[in-house]
Scaffold this motif. Structure first.
Motif, mmCIF file in Angstrom:
data_model
loop_
_atom_site.group_PDB
_atom_site.id
_atom_site.type_symbol
_atom_site.label_atom_id
_atom_site.label_comp_id
_atom_site.label_asym_id
_atom_site.label_seq_id
_atom_site.Cartn_x
_atom_site.Cartn_y
_atom_site.Cartn_z
ATOM 1 N N ARG A 289 7.158 2.798 14.114
ATOM 2 C CA ARG A 289 8.404 2.367 14.315
ATOM 3 C C ARG A 289 9.243 3.405 13.255
ATOM 4 O O ARG A 289 8.663 3.705 12.310
ATOM 5 C CB ARG A 289 8.559 0.974 13.596
ATOM 6 C CG ARG A 289 7.715 -0.088 14.667
ATOM 7 C CD ARG A 289 8.007 -1.603 14.067
ATOM 8 N NE ARG A 289 7.667 -2.624 15.182
ATOM 9 C CZ ARG A 289 6.277 -2.834 15.165
ATOM 10 N NH1 ARG A 289 5.424 -2.482 14.064
ATOM 11 N NH2 ARG A 289 5.943 -3.769 16.037
ATOM 12 N N ARG B 152 17.191 6.374 4.450
ATOM 13 C CA ARG B 152 16.536 5.265 5.071
ATOM 14 C C ARG B 152 17.416 4.285 5.807
ATOM 15 O O ARG B 152 16.799 3.791 7.000
ATOM 16 C CB ARG B 152 15.976 4.405 3.905
ATOM 17 C CG ARG B 152 14.777 5.029 3.067
ATOM 18 C CD ARG B 152 14.539 4.032 1.839
ATOM 19 N NE ARG B 152 13.591 4.641 1.232
ATOM 20 C CZ ARG B 152 12.139 4.723 1.252
ATOM 21 N NH1 ARG B 152 11.814 3.916 2.403
ATOM 22 N NH2 ARG B 152 11.300 5.108 0.591
ATOM 23 N N ASP C 131 6.470 4.831 10.762
ATOM 24 C CA ASP C 131 5.187 4.136 10.160
ATOM 25 C C ASP C 131 3.937 4.080 10.923
ATOM 26 O O ASP C 131 4.027 4.629 12.023
ATOM 27 C CB ASP C 131 5.587 2.683 9.698
ATOM 28 C CG ASP C 131 5.930 1.873 10.851
ATOM 29 O OD1 ASP C 131 5.816 1.934 12.104
ATOM 30 O OD2 ASP C 131 6.654 0.659 10.628
ATOM 31 N N THR C 132 2.973 3.450 10.644
ATOM 32 C CA THR C 132 1.704 3.374 11.310
ATOM 33 C C THR C 132 1.913 2.757 12.528
ATOM 34 O O THR C 132 1.030 3.088 13.440
ATOM 35 C CB THR C 132 0.606 2.824 10.418
ATOM 36 O OG1 THR C 132 1.079 1.683 10.028
ATOM 37 C CG2 THR C 132 0.361 3.501 9.192
ATOM 38 N N ASP C 133 2.713 2.045 13.018
ATOM 39 C CA ASP C 133 2.923 1.512 14.319
ATOM 40 C C ASP C 133 3.959 2.283 14.970
ATOM 41 O O ASP C 133 4.446 1.858 16.159
ATOM 42 C CB ASP C 133 3.552 -0.053 13.989
ATOM 43 C CG ASP C 133 2.434 -0.888 13.347
ATOM 44 O OD1 ASP C 133 1.393 -0.839 13.769
ATOM 45 O OD2 ASP C 133 2.842 -1.972 12.406
ATOM 46 N N ALA D 297 9.009 10.115 1.975
ATOM 47 C CA ALA D 297 9.560 8.725 1.834
ATOM 48 C C ALA D 297 10.437 8.796 0.747
ATOM 49 O O ALA D 297 11.591 8.173 0.652
ATOM 50 C CB ALA D 297 8.556 7.997 1.434
ATOM 51 N N GLY E 232 5.005 11.055 9.245
ATOM 52 C CA GLY E 232 4.969 9.821 8.407
ATOM 53 C C GLY E 232 5.451 10.002 7.012
ATOM 54 O O GLY E 232 5.666 11.027 6.606
ATOM 55 N N PRO E 233 5.534 8.847 6.693
ATOM 56 C CA PRO E 233 6.612 8.664 5.295
ATOM 57 C C PRO E 233 5.757 9.199 4.077
ATOM 58 O O PRO E 233 6.030 9.647 2.975
ATOM 59 C CB PRO E 233 6.981 7.332 5.264
ATOM 60 C CG PRO E 233 5.914 6.637 5.914
ATOM 61 C CD PRO E 233 5.607 7.453 7.054
ATOM 62 N N ASP E 234 4.353 9.295 4.224
ATOM 63 C CA ASP E 234 3.444 9.616 3.083
ATOM 64 C C ASP E 234 3.008 11.218 3.321
ATOM 65 O O ASP E 234 2.584 11.673 2.455
ATOM 66 C CB ASP E 234 2.239 8.949 3.077
ATOM 67 C CG ASP E 234 2.252 7.497 2.940
ATOM 68 O OD1 ASP E 234 3.221 7.129 2.257
ATOM 69 O OD2 ASP E 234 1.287 6.701 3.493
ATOM 70 N N ARG F 19 10.939 1.990 18.314
ATOM 71 C CA ARG F 19 10.126 3.088 18.212
ATOM 72 C C ARG F 19 11.107 4.122 18.743
ATOM 73 O O ARG F 19 11.670 4.139 19.874
ATOM 74 C CB ARG F 19 8.820 2.928 19.264
ATOM 75 C CG ARG F 19 7.805 2.149 18.572
ATOM 76 C CD ARG F 19 6.659 2.225 19.261
ATOM 77 N NE ARG F 19 5.530 1.214 18.647
ATOM 78 C CZ ARG F 19 5.364 -0.037 18.868
ATOM 79 N NH1 ARG F 19 6.037 -0.616 19.823
ATOM 80 N NH2 ARG F 19 4.332 -0.747 18.546
ATOM 81 N N VAL G 292 11.376 4.413 10.401
ATOM 82 C CA VAL G 292 11.688 3.996 9.032
ATOM 83 C C VAL G 292 12.936 5.122 8.276
ATOM 84 O O VAL G 292 13.180 4.720 7.089
ATOM 85 C CB VAL G 292 10.439 3.715 8.266
ATOM 86 C CG1 VAL G 292 9.532 2.693 8.800
ATOM 87 C CG2 VAL G 292 9.519 5.140 8.075
#
Length: 226
Positions: free
Chosen positions: A130, A12, A126-128, A7, A102-104, A46, A132
């Motif tokens: 989508r 972004r 993200d977790t869904d 992230a 994932g961003p993390d 997505r 980012v």
């Protein structure tokens, strides 16, 4: 010491297209924005594919499908380019699947995935699921833009003082062009080894020259208390 997360390095503001985006519009997006690729997203943002410059070039290679096509025994990649040569929308020319992260996730995990997957960029979701952000190889190089003084402070405070509890005057830390040199004396050999490994793991460090001396060699397994 925590290494940078995806992230903190990703881009972004992402330009994206839909599966119905016309071929000519995709070419304009890539050339006008100086992008090498653009993600294709569904109605929920997505990522479902990616269109790169290489995905559009078959249109010129096969002159829009007017040149003779590949034989039945041609490689799969060749047949794919032939199909792309007939494409008129993103759905026709995009490459799937999309490589995501994932961003993390830590920067090292991203670098590993780029190498293993053989791709130039990762799409950050993200977790869904989508979109980012986008993380490119160039984005990962940002960790090496830290100043020498910033690196020196991190080594002194995080490695030597906070982790190893070494007195500030016991070890001299010099950083030139990202290369760290450690000089001084520590009590045990294991401390010198740990200092080297932890310093090398500091994000942005290019290399470490370890000139630390030690008193007690606590790694000598031949020593026994009789």
């Amino acid at each position: 010491m925590r290494e940078p997360e995806v992230a903190s390095l990703m881009t972004r503001e992402v330009v994206k297209i839909r599966i119905g985006t016309p071929f000519k519009e995709i070419a304009a997006v890539l050339t006008d924005g100086a992008f090498s690729a653009v993600p294709v997203v569904d109605t929920d943002d997505r990522p479902i594919g990616v269109v790169s410059e290489a995905d559009l070039l078959p249109k010129e290679e096969y002159r829009g499908g007017t040149e003779p096509g590949p034989s039945a025994f041609a490689r799969r990649e060749t047949k794919q380019r032939w199909r792309q040569a007939h494409g008129v929308t993103a759905a026709d020319v995009m490459t799937t699947p999309v490589t995501t992260i994932g961003p993390d996730e830590p920067a090292s995990a991203a670098a590993h995935k780029l190498a293993v997957e053989g791709v130039r960029r990762l799409f950050v979701v993200d977790t869904d699921g989508r979109l980012v952000g986008v993380l490119s190889r160039r984005d990962l190089l940002k960790v090496f833009l830290r100043s020498d003084e910033d690196l020196r402070r991190t080594v002194v405070h995080e490695v030597l003082q906070r982790t190893l509890w070494v007195e500030p005057t016991a070890v001299e830390v010099e950083v030139v062009d990202g290369v760290v040199t450690l000089r001084g004396n520590v009590e045990r050999r294991s401390e010198a080894d740990i200092a080297y490994r932890l310093t090398l793991a500091v994000p942005g460090v290019v290399d470490v020259h370890n000139h630390l001396s030690h008193g007690w060699d606590d790694t000598d397994t031949s020593y026994r208390i009789g």
